[in-house]
Design a protein around this motif. Structure first.
Motif, PDB file in Angstrom:
ATOM      1  N   LYS A 154       0.829  -1.217   0.000  1.00  0.00           N
ATOM      2  CA  LYS A 154       0.000   0.000   0.000  1.00  0.00           C
ATOM      3  C   LYS A 154       0.863   1.266   0.000  1.00  0.00           C
ATOM      4  O   LYS A 154       0.533   2.275  -0.637  1.00  0.00           O
ATOM      5  CB  LYS A 154      -0.948   0.000   1.187  1.00  0.00           C
ATOM      6  N   LYS A 207       2.397   1.785  -3.465  1.00  0.00           N
ATOM      7  CA  LYS A 207       1.391   2.340  -4.376  1.00  0.00           C
ATOM      8  C   LYS A 207       1.267   3.849  -4.166  1.00  0.00           C
ATOM      9  O   LYS A 207       1.181   4.626  -5.123  1.00  0.00           O
ATOM     10  CB  LYS A 207       0.047   1.645  -4.151  1.00  0.00           C
ATOM     11  N   LYS A 208       1.258   4.271  -2.896  1.00  0.00           N
ATOM     12  CA  LYS A 208       1.180   5.701  -2.581  1.00  0.00           C
ATOM     13  C   LYS A 208       2.413   6.442  -3.086  1.00  0.00           C
ATOM     14  O   LYS A 208       2.320   7.549  -3.625  1.00  0.00           O
ATOM     15  CB  LYS A 208       1.049   5.895  -1.064  1.00  0.00           C
TER      16      LYS A 208
END
Length: 510
Positions: free
Chosen positions: A450, A453-454
């Motif tokens: 996650k 992805k950020k």
């Protein structure tokens, strides 16, 4: 003529001035009281000491007018600058002493030099004084008209040069503390340049085109428009290269911006070419030469030319002038060294020419090697922190890495919460997942997905941060770190956990 006070002049007072000056150069006095005690057995407020200070300052000021402008370190424009101002001061003094004819002759020679080298403020001032001389003293209509027209022209040029400097200074003030995308600054810079564009096409004045083009650059860098910034830099470089004198300062400024843009766009060959051209303009070992080495290093790491970055590092830290740099500049190279040793242990860099900086790198020494930059919590302390975590992970210092988690998490929550530190916040959280998941590659990849992805959602060329923060782009660094892990779980306990386990063991045995 009365004797002019200079160092080395004869006389008791002159000798004391020379002795005071030499002592100051040698750093023999800690403060004024120390100096006053040495010369007069008194404190700093003693009248004799105050007179000595005053005469020393006056003597040193006299030496300014004996500056050797033919020093090889000066460009031809710098030499002309010193010469014009010294002769112009002499001309005005002669006018005040009723030596108007010789003063006017000197002024006309100054005017010729000032026009050639684009010293528009001197041209304006000289023309203003000469029109008075030829108008009121000699009644020469032709010469009055000539200098009157010249004054009016350069008065207008000066007005716009001063205006351009004012606008650029205003735009720059905010950039000292805040960098990144700024729509308001972008719009203001565009409006300021629109106001100056027509006069920039009319006049080829030095200060006007320096500040005007810097305003254009801010209009584009404030929205991370690197392609157009490159175009503007190249236009400005072409303009100043066409000057008949050596315009070193503006060329250095625009080459610097050019290298930053090529770095952000990962254009290594173009960036290297710009860096090499600019380094030819700089005196090797000068302050600006070392600043360009920093930029050359970042260019190399951002374009995965890691071995070249290592060579830039060696060329810099082995230079004879390196030890004379300010502490904060040397600390930057300490940070670079930490990243290079990480690349060395990840087999991305090899040591050369018998140098062993990287193989002998010590984590404990690095921890204490950046006392000044450690205070820059939202700036250069970020790469310091990344280098520390990275080193512990690469060297498999499992327990020490785990011990750092809590403190680093607090740091992130306190300092890395704004847009200009967004990428750094994501990356550090990714690094912290490595010890948190016992250095197991699969577990780490799962837990960091996650954050990765950020991180990718805000690419480096769009991030609201300075180019110095990411010594190596985080995406590339993460790929290297992940590849160094395996699928074995590595246990490590913090001091708190070990202490608790010890107490539990002792309680069970009692």
């Amino acid at each position: 003529m009365e004797q002019v006070d200079l160092l080395g002049s004869e006389g008791k007072d002159a000798s004391k001035v020379s002795e005071f000056y030499e002592a100051l150069l040698d750093g023999r006095f800690d403060d004024d009281d120390d100096a006053a005690d040495y010369f007069f057995d008194a404190d700093r407020n003693h009248s004799s000491y105050q007179k000595l200070k005053s005469r020393t300052k006056s003597t040193l000021l006299n030496h300014v007018f004996f500056l050797n402008e033919n020093n090889s370190d000066f460009s031809n424009r710098q030499r002309a600058y010193f010469r014009c101002y010294r002769y112009w001061a002499a001309s005005k003094i002669l006018w005040g002493l009723y030596g108007r004819q010789i003063g006017s002759n000197i002024a006309e020679k100054v005017l010729k030099q000032a026009k050639f080298f684009d010293f528009s403020d001197i041209v304006m001032d000289v023309a203003k004084n000469l029109r008075i001389t030829y108008g009121t003293r000699e009644g020469n209509q032709k010469r009055f008209d000539e200098y009157n027209q010249l004054y009016k022209k350069y008065h207008q040029i000066n007005y716009y040069e001063d205006l351009a400097e004012e606008y650029y200074t205003e735009l720059s003030m905010g950039l000292v503390k805040e960098k990144g995308i700024d729509r308001e600054r972008h719009l203001k810079a565009k409006a300021y340049y629109a106001e100056l564009e027509e006069v920039m096409q009319k006049y080829d004045a030095y200060r006007l085109h320096l500040s005007g083009n810097l305003i254009r650059i801010i209009a584009h860098t404030s929205v991370n428009d690197y392609e157009n910034t490159i175009r503007i830099c190249e236009e400005a470089i072409t303009f100043f290269e066409k000057k008949k004198y050596a315009a070193h300062l503006p060329l250095q400024v625009f080459y610097y911006q050019l290298i930053v843009c090529h770095t952000q766009l990962k254009q290594y060959n173009a960036g290297k070419k710009a860096a090499e051209k600019c380094l030819d303009l700089l005196e090797e070992g000068s302050f600006n030469w070392f600043k360009y080495q920093e930029l050359y290093f970042i260019l190399s790491t951002h374009t995965q030319n890691y071995q070249q970055a290592y060579r830039v590092f060696l060329n810099t830290v082995n230079h004879r002038q390196y030890d004379k740099l300010p502490a904060n500049m040397k600390e930057i190279w300490n940070i670079f060294e930490a990243f290079l040793q990480a690349l060395y242990h990840l087999e991305k860099v090899k040591e050369e020419d018998g140098n062993d900086h990287l193989s002998k790198f010590r984590y404990g020494r690095f921890i204490n090697a950046t006392p000044h930059l450690n205070r820059d919590k939202r700036g250069m302390n970020i790469p310091i922190l990344v280098a520390q975590i990275l080193t512990l992970i690469i060297h498999r210092k499992y327990t020490r890495a785990i011990e750092r988690i809590e403190a680093i998490e607090k740091y992130c929550s306190r300092y890395l919460t704004k847009d200009d530190t967004y990428r750094s916040n994501c990356f550090i959280k990714m690094l912290l997942q490595i010890p948190a998941n016992n250095f197991h590659r699969v577990a780490v990849e799962r837990k960091t997905a996650k954050y990765l992805k950020k991180l990718r959602s805000v690419p480096l060329d769009m991030a609201k941060q300075t180019h110095e923060i990411e010594i190596i782009p985080y995406e590339e660094l993460w790929t290297m770190v992940i590849s160094s892990l395996d699928t074995s779980f590595r246990s490590g306990k913090s001091r708190k956990e070990r202490s608790f386990a010890g107490r539990k063991s002792r309680a069970a045995s009692s």
